[in-house]
Write a protein that holds these residues in place. Structure first.
Motif, PDB file in Angstrom:
ATOM      1  N   ASP A  97       0.776  -1.200   0.118  1.00 38.24           N
ATOM      2  CA  ASP A  97      -0.204   0.304   0.268  1.00 38.24           C
ATOM      3  C   ASP A  97       0.619   1.032  -0.494  1.00 38.24           C
ATOM      4  O   ASP A  97      -0.023   2.127  -0.453  1.00 38.24           O
ATOM      5  CB  ASP A  97      -0.746   0.368   1.167  1.00 38.24           C
ATOM      6  N   ASP A  98       1.771   1.220   0.336  1.00 38.16           N
ATOM      7  CA  ASP A  98       2.720   2.140   0.377  1.00 38.16           C
ATOM      8  C   ASP A  98       3.893   2.798  -0.760  1.00 38.16           C
ATOM      9  O   ASP A  98       4.504   3.671  -1.075  1.00 38.16           O
ATOM     10  CB  ASP A  98       4.683   1.675   1.667  1.00 38.16           C
ATOM     11  N   PHE A  99       3.373   2.323  -1.830  1.00 41.62           N
ATOM     12  CA  PHE A  99       3.673   1.877  -3.348  1.00 41.62           C
ATOM     13  C   PHE A  99       2.588   2.890  -4.185  1.00 41.62           C
ATOM     14  O   PHE A  99       1.706   2.715  -4.844  1.00 41.62           O
ATOM     15  CB  PHE A  99       4.307   1.101  -4.616  1.00 41.62           C
ATOM     16  N   LYS A 100       3.000   4.080  -3.673  1.00 41.51           N
ATOM     17  CA  LYS A 100       1.561   5.312  -3.865  1.00 41.51           C
ATOM     18  C   LYS A 100       2.438   6.339  -4.385  1.00 41.51           C
ATOM     19  O   LYS A 100       0.784   7.451  -5.288  1.00 41.51           O
ATOM     20  CB  LYS A 100       0.674   5.859  -2.715  1.00 41.51           C
ATOM     21  N   LEU A 101       3.531   6.649  -4.708  1.00 38.05           N
ATOM     22  CA  LEU A 101       3.744   8.656  -4.996  1.00 38.05           C
ATOM     23  C   LEU A 101       3.945   7.476  -6.411  1.00 38.05           C
ATOM     24  O   LEU A 101       5.442   6.808  -7.045  1.00 38.05           O
ATOM     25  CB  LEU A 101       4.906   8.422  -4.254  1.00 38.05           C
ATOM     26  N   ARG A 102       3.980   8.829  -7.751  1.00 40.67           N
ATOM     27  CA  ARG A 102       3.407   8.237  -9.449  1.00 40.67           C
ATOM     28  C   ARG A 102       4.959   9.499  -9.063  1.00 40.67           C
ATOM     29  O   ARG A 102       5.415  10.230  -8.494  1.00 40.67           O
ATOM     30  CB  ARG A 102       2.650   9.878  -9.639  1.00 40.67           C
ATOM     31  N   VAL A 103       6.011   8.378  -9.356  1.00 43.98           N
ATOM     32  CA  VAL A 103       7.474   8.407 -10.234  1.00 43.98           C
ATOM     33  C   VAL A 103       7.762   8.545 -11.352  1.00 43.98           C
ATOM     34  O   VAL A 103       7.440   7.463 -12.229  1.00 43.98           O
ATOM     35  CB  VAL A 103       8.525   7.968  -9.274  1.00 43.98           C
ATOM     36  N   SER A 104       8.393   9.387 -11.643  1.00 41.00           N
ATOM     37  CA  SER A 104       8.854   9.675 -13.627  1.00 41.00           C
ATOM     38  C   SER A 104      10.399   9.018 -13.086  1.00 41.00           C
ATOM     39  O   SER A 104      11.328   9.653 -12.461  1.00 41.00           O
ATOM     40  CB  SER A 104       8.729  10.957 -13.712  1.00 41.00           C
ATOM     41  N   THR A 105      11.037   8.011 -14.595  1.00 38.04           N
ATOM     42  CA  THR A 105      12.278   7.974 -13.999  1.00 38.04           C
ATOM     43  C   THR A 105      12.121   7.569 -15.275  1.00 38.04           C
ATOM     44  O   THR A 105      11.501   7.889 -16.235  1.00 38.04           O
ATOM     45  CB  THR A 105      12.008   5.862 -13.758  1.00 38.04           C
ATOM     46  N   ALA A 106      13.436   7.115 -15.659  1.00 38.23           N
ATOM     47  CA  ALA A 106      13.913   6.991 -17.150  1.00 38.23           C
ATOM     48  C   ALA A 106      13.298   6.011 -17.813  1.00 38.23           C
ATOM     49  O   ALA A 106      13.065   6.358 -19.524  1.00 38.23           O
ATOM     50  CB  ALA A 106      15.071   6.882 -17.554  1.00 38.23           C
ATOM     51  N   ASN A 107      12.971   5.505 -17.475  1.00 34.63           N
ATOM     52  CA  ASN A 107      12.258   4.200 -17.214  1.00 34.63           C
ATOM     53  C   ASN A 107      10.554   4.213 -17.473  1.00 34.63           C
ATOM     54  O   ASN A 107       9.623   3.312 -18.426  1.00 34.63           O
ATOM     55  CB  ASN A 107      12.146   2.724 -17.043  1.00 34.63           C
ATOM     56  N   GLY A 108      10.117   5.311 -17.345  1.00 29.93           N
ATOM     57  CA  GLY A 108       8.772   5.863 -17.808  1.00 29.93           C
ATOM     58  C   GLY A 108       8.143   6.011 -15.931  1.00 29.93           C
ATOM     59  O   GLY A 108       8.568   6.089 -15.377  1.00 29.93           O
ATOM     60  N   THR A 109       6.733   5.436 -16.045  1.00 31.01           N
ATOM     61  CA  THR A 109       6.561   6.243 -14.736  1.00 31.01           C
ATOM     62  C   THR A 109       6.279   4.917 -14.194  1.00 31.01           C
ATOM     63  O   THR A 109       5.869   4.040 -15.233  1.00 31.01           O
ATOM     64  CB  THR A 109       4.953   7.261 -15.729  1.00 31.01           C
ATOM     65  N   THR A 110       5.667   5.256 -12.914  1.00 26.21           N
ATOM     66  CA  THR A 110       6.230   3.930 -12.213  1.00 26.21           C
ATOM     67  C   THR A 110       5.591   4.834 -10.550  1.00 26.21           C
ATOM     68  O   THR A 110       5.573   5.930 -10.114  1.00 26.21           O
ATOM     69  CB  THR A 110       6.904   3.179 -11.796  1.00 26.21           C
ATOM     70  N   LEU A 133      13.413   6.958  -1.299  1.00 28.91           N
ATOM     71  CA  LEU A 133      12.463   6.591  -2.055  1.00 28.91           C
ATOM     72  C   LEU A 133      12.669   5.022  -2.813  1.00 28.91           C
ATOM     73  O   LEU A 133      13.840   4.420  -2.954  1.00 28.91           O
ATOM     74  CB  LEU A 133      11.811   6.300  -3.593  1.00 28.91           C
ATOM     75  N   VAL A 134      11.612   3.713  -2.513  1.00 27.15           N
ATOM     76  CA  VAL A 134      11.785   2.798  -2.697  1.00 27.15           C
ATOM     77  C   VAL A 134      10.608   2.058  -3.778  1.00 27.15           C
ATOM     78  O   VAL A 134       9.437   2.250  -4.212  1.00 27.15           O
ATOM     79  CB  VAL A 134      11.163   1.516  -1.879  1.00 27.15           C
ATOM     80  N   LEU A 135      11.734   1.664  -4.814  1.00 24.57           N
ATOM     81  CA  LEU A 135      11.180   1.640  -5.772  1.00 24.57           C
ATOM     82  C   LEU A 135      10.753  -0.211  -6.265  1.00 24.57           C
ATOM     83  O   LEU A 135      11.334  -0.998  -5.689  1.00 24.57           O
ATOM     84  CB  LEU A 135      11.882   1.746  -7.424  1.00 24.57           C
ATOM     85  N   GLN A 136      10.161  -0.629  -7.124  1.00 28.06           N
ATOM     86  CA  GLN A 136       9.987  -2.112  -7.061  1.00 28.06           C
ATOM     87  C   GLN A 136      11.436  -2.165  -8.038  1.00 28.06           C
ATOM     88  O   GLN A 136      11.665  -1.789  -8.685  1.00 28.06           O
ATOM     89  CB  GLN A 136       8.689  -2.462  -8.508  1.00 28.06           C
ATOM     90  N   ASP A 137      11.968  -3.766  -8.163  1.00 24.84           N
ATOM     91  CA  ASP A 137      13.487  -4.305  -8.515  1.00 24.84           C
ATOM     92  C   ASP A 137      13.230  -3.834 -10.198  1.00 24.84           C
ATOM     93  O   ASP A 137      14.109  -3.458 -10.678  1.00 24.84           O
ATOM     94  CB  ASP A 137      13.357  -5.559  -8.075  1.00 24.84           C
ATOM     95  N   SER A 138      11.800  -4.131 -10.400  1.00 21.65           N
ATOM     96  CA  SER A 138      12.144  -3.976 -12.155  1.00 21.65           C
ATOM     97  C   SER A 138      11.645  -2.214 -11.981  1.00 21.65           C
ATOM     98  O   SER A 138      12.216  -2.871 -13.842  1.00 21.65           O
ATOM     99  CB  SER A 138      10.573  -4.952 -12.688  1.00 21.65           C
ATOM    100  N   SER A 139      11.806  -1.444 -11.912  1.00 27.24           N
ATOM    101  CA  SER A 139      11.776   0.011 -12.558  1.00 27.24           C
ATOM    102  C   SER A 139      13.126   0.345 -11.799  1.00 27.24           C
ATOM    103  O   SER A 139      14.325   1.233 -12.892  1.00 27.24           O
ATOM    104  CB  SER A 139      10.567   0.684 -11.900  1.00 27.24           C
ATOM    105  N   LEU A 140      14.500  -0.905 -11.471  1.00 29.15           N
ATOM    106  CA  LEU A 140      15.324  -0.128 -10.557  1.00 29.15           C
ATOM    107  C   LEU A 140      16.607  -1.058 -11.091  1.00 29.15           C
ATOM    108  O   LEU A 140      16.096  -1.834  -9.147  1.00 29.15           O
ATOM    109  CB  LEU A 140      15.215   0.985  -9.735  1.00 29.15           C
TER     110      LEU A 140
END
Length: 167
Positions: A97-110, A133-140
């Motif tokens: 539930d904590d993964f709710k902050l919209r983040v723009s990365t070089a790979n797109g939005t996550t 910030l913590v991102l899913q492994d697939s994003s970073l």
């Protein structure tokens, strides 16, 4: 023929001298580095130097809450960012539930989760309470040492392929 013989004799005469000259140059470089290190310790500064890798990136061994990880120093990243697998190793456990902050990365939005790294050590530099910030492994794939950490330094300088962090 005589020119060839003269060049050969000259090379043979210089061969024993070249290693001594190289050693002398290395000693002077070491003395300069030691003088720089002493100057920074006299002023109370802590410095850490990172050389650019072959790709021109600055990658450093960083202790996060006592666990060592390789991090990419990214002055273009507004935040320090960890893949969720690294976050868990260093004692940060975001809920789904904590993964709710919209983040723009070089790979797109996550979506990312806010976190705090209690202790971050790089060389002799010690930082506390770093917003991250913590991102899913697939994003970073590799953790990023971004501006939320770099802004806690007195300054940092980049020149001649070397990044110098100063606290």
């Amino acid at each position: 023929m005589y020119r060839f013989l003269i060049v050969l004799v000259l090379c043979a005469a210089l061969a024993p001298i070249v290693p001594l000259w190289v050693e002398h140059q290395n000693n002077q470089t070491s003395e300069t580095a030691a003088a720089t290190s002493n100057a920074s310790s006299e002023t109370g500064e802590r410095r850490h130097r990172i050389s650019a890798n072959r790709s021109g990136q600055f990658v450093a061994d960083v202790h996060l809450n006592g666990h060592m990880h390789e991090m990419l120093v990214d002055t273009g990243a507004s935040a320090t960012v960890l893949p969720v697998s690294v976050a868990r190793i260093v004692g940060i456990f975001p809920a789904n539930d904590d993964f709710k902050l919209r983040v723009s990365t070089a790979n797109g939005t996550t979506y990312g989760a806010r976190a705090v790294i209690d202790r971050l050590q790089i060389g002799r530099i010690n930082l506390r309470n770093i917003e991250a910030l913590v991102l899913q492994d697939s994003s970073l794939s590799i953790p990023l040492l971004g501006m939320t950490a770099l802004n806690k330094l007195d300054r940092f300088d980049i020149s001649n392929g070397t990044l110098v962090l100063i606290q």
